[in-house]
Enzyme design. Sequence first.
Site, PDB file in Angstrom:
ATOM      1  N   ASN A 104       0.796  -1.227   0.000  1.00  0.00           N
ATOM      2  CA  ASN A 104       0.000   0.000   0.000  1.00  0.00           C
ATOM      3  C   ASN A 104       0.830   1.279   0.000  1.00  0.00           C
ATOM      4  OD1 ASN A 104      -1.527  -2.082   2.181  1.00  0.00           O
ATOM      5  ND2 ASN A 104      -2.624  -1.505   0.327  1.00  0.00           N
ATOM      6  N   VAL A 111       1.083   6.950  -0.472  1.00  0.00           N
ATOM      7  CA  VAL A 111       0.380   6.059   0.448  1.00  0.00           C
ATOM      8  C   VAL A 111      -1.038   5.826  -0.050  1.00  0.00           C
ATOM      9  CG1 VAL A 111      -0.419   5.768   2.827  1.00  0.00           C
ATOM     10  CG2 VAL A 111       1.730   6.963   2.385  1.00  0.00           C
ATOM     11  N   CYS A 112      -1.446   4.558  -0.082  1.00  0.00           N
ATOM     12  CA  CYS A 112      -2.805   4.204  -0.473  1.00  0.00           C
ATOM     13  C   CYS A 112      -3.606   3.936   0.802  1.00  0.00           C
ATOM     14  CB  CYS A 112      -2.791   2.964  -1.366  1.00  0.00           C
ATOM     15  SG  CYS A 112      -4.427   2.520  -1.964  1.00  0.00           S
ATOM     16  N   LEU A 113      -4.301   4.966   1.246  1.00  0.00           N
ATOM     17  CA  LEU A 113      -5.152   4.870   2.434  1.00  0.00           C
ATOM     18  C   LEU A 113      -6.441   5.599   2.093  1.00  0.00           C
ATOM     19  CD1 LEU A 113      -5.228   3.939   5.437  1.00  0.00           C
ATOM     20  CD2 LEU A 113      -4.320   6.183   6.041  1.00  0.00           C
ATOM     21  N   ASP A 144      -6.023  -3.429  -2.506  1.00  0.00           N
ATOM     22  CA  ASP A 144      -6.011  -2.057  -3.027  1.00  0.00           C
ATOM     23  C   ASP A 144      -4.563  -1.559  -3.057  1.00  0.00           C
ATOM     24  OD1 ASP A 144      -6.850   0.426  -3.893  1.00  0.00           O
ATOM     25  OD2 ASP A 144      -7.413   1.132  -1.903  1.00  0.00           O
TER      26      ASP A 144
END
Length: 183
Positions: A104, A111-113, A144
């Site tokens: 992520n 950052v994938c949040l 994701d």
Amino acid sequence: MIRLFKVKEKQRELAENSQGGAPVKKQTAGELRLHKDISELNLPKSCAISFPNGKDDLMNFEVSIRPDEGYYLGGTFLFSFQVSPIYPHEAPKVKCKTKVYHPNIDLEGSVCLNILREDWKPVLNINTIIYGLYHLFTEPNSEDPLNHDAAAVLRDHPKMFEANVRRAMAGGYVGQTFFQRCL
């Protein structure tokens, strides 16, 4: 009526300047809200906040996260936060400054949040983001990903993923990519 307020403001400004004091800088709504968020932080022991530009620059700060469980146990990961003057109506910009092998977080530090993108709401705060980042290290999400290679290895070969994480955190190569030691 508007002129009256401008006159009063001008008089106050002149009075402050005549007393030799510097003009008082007004805080934006974003700065006020951020000040409140920071004063109410309730971080886990494994997280710390610092202000590299000094306490006068609240809008730019760093958070270090040291996971105490999971694949990333013992590593230290540094994140930079840039907060917009229109915060909380816009999510802060968060980058991981530590190069990390993670599904992520890409190699450039993005950052994938979800709460930093489409699920951001003004009721969320800095504390929520830090807990979200911490959760990425205790429960990486291969569904994701930003780093698709790491996600595929996590999904299909969890033991190999764990070995890759350990190698990267110890300071070594995973594939063609070199990672600095972060243990």
